[in-house]
Design a protein around this motif. Structure first.
Motif, PDB file in Angstrom:
ATOM      1  N   PHE A  86       0.854  -1.209   0.000  1.00 47.47           N
ATOM      2  CA  PHE A  86       0.000   0.000   0.000  1.00 47.47           C
ATOM      3  C   PHE A  86       0.882   1.247   0.000  1.00 47.47           C
ATOM      4  O   PHE A  86       0.657   2.197  -0.750  1.00 47.47           O
ATOM      5  CB  PHE A  86      -0.882  -0.054   1.257  1.00 47.47           C
ATOM      6  CG  PHE A  86      -1.692   1.182   1.540  1.00 47.47           C
ATOM      7  CD1 PHE A  86      -3.036   1.262   1.204  1.00 47.47           C
ATOM      8  CD2 PHE A  86      -1.121   2.278   2.191  1.00 47.47           C
ATOM      9  CE1 PHE A  86      -3.784   2.402   1.490  1.00 47.47           C
ATOM     10  CE2 PHE A  86      -1.860   3.414   2.482  1.00 47.47           C
ATOM     11  CZ  PHE A  86      -3.199   3.477   2.127  1.00 47.47           C
ATOM     12  N   GLU A  90       0.941   4.249  -2.778  1.00 44.07           N
ATOM     13  CA  GLU A  90       0.665   5.666  -2.522  1.00 44.07           C
ATOM     14  C   GLU A  90       1.874   6.531  -2.887  1.00 44.07           C
ATOM     15  O   GLU A  90       1.714   7.658  -3.377  1.00 44.07           O
ATOM     16  CB  GLU A  90       0.248   5.896  -1.064  1.00 44.07           C
ATOM     17  CG  GLU A  90      -0.994   5.125  -0.619  1.00 44.07           C
ATOM     18  CD  GLU A  90      -2.271   5.473  -1.377  1.00 44.07           C
ATOM     19  OE1 GLU A  90      -2.219   6.148  -2.425  1.00 44.07           O
ATOM     20  OE2 GLU A  90      -3.349   5.040  -0.922  1.00 44.07           O
ATOM     21  N   ASP A 140      -9.915   7.221   0.390  1.00 40.47           N
ATOM     22  CA  ASP A 140      -9.767   6.422  -0.839  1.00 40.47           C
ATOM     23  C   ASP A 140     -11.046   6.437  -1.669  1.00 40.47           C
ATOM     24  O   ASP A 140     -10.999   6.451  -2.899  1.00 40.47           O
ATOM     25  CB  ASP A 140      -9.379   4.979  -0.493  1.00 40.47           C
ATOM     26  CG  ASP A 140      -7.871   4.807  -0.336  1.00 40.47           C
ATOM     27  OD1 ASP A 140      -7.119   5.721  -0.724  1.00 40.47           O
ATOM     28  OD2 ASP A 140      -7.439   3.758   0.185  1.00 40.47           O
ATOM     29  N   GLU A 170      -6.281   1.534  -6.236  1.00 40.62           N
ATOM     30  CA  GLU A 170      -7.219   1.953  -5.188  1.00 40.62           C
ATOM     31  C   GLU A 170      -8.244   0.860  -4.877  1.00 40.62           C
ATOM     32  O   GLU A 170      -8.747   0.781  -3.756  1.00 40.62           O
ATOM     33  CB  GLU A 170      -7.931   3.255  -5.573  1.00 40.62           C
ATOM     34  CG  GLU A 170      -7.022   4.476  -5.685  1.00 40.62           C
ATOM     35  CD  GLU A 170      -6.322   4.860  -4.372  1.00 40.62           C
ATOM     36  OE1 GLU A 170      -6.741   4.381  -3.313  1.00 40.62           O
ATOM     37  OE2 GLU A 170      -5.344   5.616  -4.430  1.00 40.62           O
ATOM     38  N   HIS A 173      -6.816  -1.135  -2.230  1.00 37.05           N
ATOM     39  CA  HIS A 173      -6.815  -0.417  -0.945  1.00 37.05           C
ATOM     40  C   HIS A 173      -8.186  -0.525  -0.272  1.00 37.05           C
ATOM     41  O   HIS A 173      -8.291  -0.701   0.935  1.00 37.05           O
ATOM     42  CB  HIS A 173      -6.453   1.057  -1.145  1.00 37.05           C
ATOM     43  CG  HIS A 173      -5.120   1.248  -1.797  1.00 37.05           C
ATOM     44  ND1 HIS A 173      -4.598   2.469  -2.106  1.00 37.05           N
ATOM     45  CD2 HIS A 173      -4.186   0.340  -2.194  1.00 37.05           C
ATOM     46  CE1 HIS A 173      -3.413   2.317  -2.667  1.00 37.05           C
ATOM     47  NE2 HIS A 173      -3.150   1.037  -2.737  1.00 37.05           N
TER      48      HIS A 173
END
Ligand SMILES: [Fe+2]
Ligand SMILES: [Fe+2]
Length: 305
Positions: A86, A90, A140, A170, A173
């Motif tokens: 993750f 990002e 998100d 995403e 996520h």
């Protein structure tokens, strides 16, 4: 914190980690010569509208670096492994959006121009890893909805293509955050869930005030800012119920206003009656619930006679 040989199962978080590892890409894979398909005025408006999302990418990267050792301390081995991917995602989004700003030839807004951005990211940092995962899920969803607009409407343009790539990251996520919260929420006391609901309200309130500054820019890029925020709120509230953060009964709007006007004893009665309302809800009969409320002695005294 460190375990030499931790036991862990091949759960969803490990599978998401494997997916993330296989799906790596970087700014070097982006065709930066793709057309912008934006006028100069639209480029400036996009640069301004994108600023909270851009800061959100950096904030997510930094926040993950804080949550990761907390997960290690809690013995959440697969969550810490997943979060490493993750963090990389990002970082990549932060990098490519920085490059995008160079291509747009315009700067993002500053904190001085939009001080709510600082409030938003300070709010995200309050609490522990569970608060952070919930806050990052809200962020998100916000980012996902923003990217989706461009991925759908400008699939051949630079930002549309970039949005499509970021959206694939995403979606992992979001799957992580939902899964993680669904395992954590059932063991949290009711008061902790109330704190998470407060966080949702605080973040939504700050988002509202951020985008009230961007009305003109939204119009320039052909976006309905109010509709965007209303749909976002509905999606986040739906998510809160699905995850189990919000287990309050759903009232019709009129009843919600009625209940809010009373003290905590009356609201508690309304809450208890709410479960009965769930059974009536299929009839879509708002007046049935009002009738049920009116049977409560406190309500009868205060409102219904
Ligand atoms: Fe991101
Ligand atoms: Fe993300």
């Amino acid at each position: 914190m460190i375990k030499v040989y931790p036991k862990f199962e091949e759960d969803l978080l490990i599978r998401l980690f494997h997916k993330g590892v296989k799906a790596q890409w970087s700014a070097e894979d982006v065709a930066w010569d793709d057309p912008l398909l934006l006028t100069a005025e639209q480029s400036r408006a996009l640069a301004r509208m994108l600023t909270p999302v851009y800061l959100g990418e950096q904030s997510a990267m930094i926040g993950a670096s804080v949550a990761l050792p907390q997960m290690a301390m809690a013995g959440e081995t697969t969550a810490q492994i997943y979060l490493s991917s993750f963090l990389m995602d990002e970082a990549r989004h932060f990098e490519v959006l920085t490059r995008l700003y160079q291509r747009l030839g315009t700067d993002p807004l500053t904190i001085r121009e939009m001080p709510e951005m600082l409030r938003y990211h300070n709010r995200l940092r309050k609490g522990d890893r569970v608060d952070w995962v919930w806050g990052i899920l809200i962020s998100d969803i916000f980012a996902k909805n923003f990217y989706q607009i461009y991925a759908k409407t400008q699939p051949q343009a630079l930002f549309g293509k970039l949005s499509g790539r970021i959206l694939r990251d995403e979606s992992r996520h979001q799957a992580f955050a939902e899964h993680y919260l669904k395992t954590q929420i059932p063991v949290l006391p009711k008061e902790r869930r109330a704190v998470l609901m407060d966080m949702k309200d605080d973040l939504m309130f700050i988002m509202d005030s951020m985008y009230s500054r961007l009305d003109q820019d939204a119009a320039t890029v052909g976006m309905d800012g109010r509709l965007f925020l209303d749909e976002l709120r509905a999606e986040i509230e739906h998510k809160a119920r699905r995850i189990g953060i919000d287990d309050e009964p759903r009232y019709p709007d009129g009843v919600k206003r009625l209940v809010q006007g009373f003290g905590s004893d009356v609201r508690q009665q309304a809450h208890d009656l709410g479960s009965k309302f769930q059974a009536l809800k299929s009839s879509k009969c708002d007046s049935c619930f009002v009738a049920l409320l009116c049977k409560s002695p406190l309500f009868r005294r205060a409102q219904c006679v």
